[in-house]
Design an enzyme around this catalytic site. Sequence first.
Site, short mmCIF file in Angstrom:
data_model
loop_
_atom_site.label_atom_id
_atom_site.label_comp_id
_atom_site.label_asym_id
_atom_site.label_seq_id
_atom_site.Cartn_x
_atom_site.Cartn_y
_atom_site.Cartn_z
N TYR A 101 0.87 -1.19 0.00
CA TYR A 101 0.00 0.00 0.00
C TYR A 101 0.90 1.23 0.00
CZ TYR A 101 -3.16 3.65 1.73
OH TYR A 101 -3.88 4.80 1.87
N GLU A 188 -3.50 7.43 -4.11
CA GLU A 188 -3.33 6.15 -3.41
C GLU A 188 -3.24 5.00 -4.40
OE1 GLU A 188 -5.89 4.85 0.18
OE2 GLU A 188 -6.81 3.85 -1.55
#
Length: 375
Positions: A101, A188
């Site tokens: 992530y 993101e």
Amino acid sequence: MNFEEHAAKALILAPAGIAVPRGMLCISAKEAAVAATQIGPCVVKAQVPTGKRGKAGGIKLANTPAEAGQVAGQILGMTIGDYTVERLLIEEQAKITREFYVAVLHDTQARKPLILFSTEGGMDIEEVAAAKPDAIRRLLVDIDNVPRARDIVAMLKGLDLGAAEQQIAEIIDRLYQAYRARDAELLEINPLALLADGRVVALDCKFVLDDGALYRQPELAKAGSPAAMTDLERRGAEAGLKLIQLDGNVGVLANGAGLTMTTMDVIRHFGGKPANFLEIGGEAYTKSEIALDLVLSNPGVKSLVINFCGAFARTDVMADGVVKAWHKLRPKVPVFFSIHGTGEVEAVKLVRDQLGIEPYDFMEDAIQQAVKAAS
């Protein structure tokens, strides 16, 4: 402004030199099947500007064109969050070895950009933060500078990334550059995947463009997804008013965004629930009738707070508009006024004489009474 995955990848990641899977955008099951003949085993992804698509059943694997068409038919028309699925991204399947992530966002407390990285990719970052807070690495960046390579390397130290570490460091640097250049509120990648062939590829992307920077990013803005609106919010937008409809029962009408938000906070402080955000500061005071009608058209409203505080704005002018609208609309809900600032003597007298209502000396008292009336 939010962006669908396909747009975020094509407009933000790919130009920044961040690898993304091969994919095609489709609007029908037939197109999805055709795309799968070119791509091979694929992932069929709902394209809506919201998260949790996988949990909602909006992301499915397909190994043949026939299967891709069948799955596409199941996903098209689904409701995910506030959106109906009208587009699909048909993307090649990836042989994933590890998932990560990575994101860049605003840290409102530090007032700096914040880079986040975790080896727990593919999960909601909120769940990771709650279950394994040490699994998230953080790097604050001075707004006047760019992250230094040694700082990025230090952030990744000890994560056992092996040969992928250099690729990941470069992706983080490029992601930050794109975040700054594209006026992002959030950029993101989840998951950022290490593939069996050694490549590190962005399998998903979430991009939120700062609404205050739309004028600087006109081409990007054209590809963004407008926020989902209720019928009342759409009526407000068409009238040039910013209405946000909530699930409370105390209607709010005030001048200025700050005063409106303060009014909402005080309603919550006294145990109530605001039914809306709507302010009529500036030139919007001329739209008092429209604004009042919007608030009262919400079937959940059981009482109404009208809170005016004027410095440059004249409260008597705003009160005059509301009084005229009140006579025309003749609402049945109880209303509670608080009026202070320029022209307040005239405004209070106007409300008292025309509506037979005595404004409160303190905003807190007016709001407390509104909360009681709505309960």
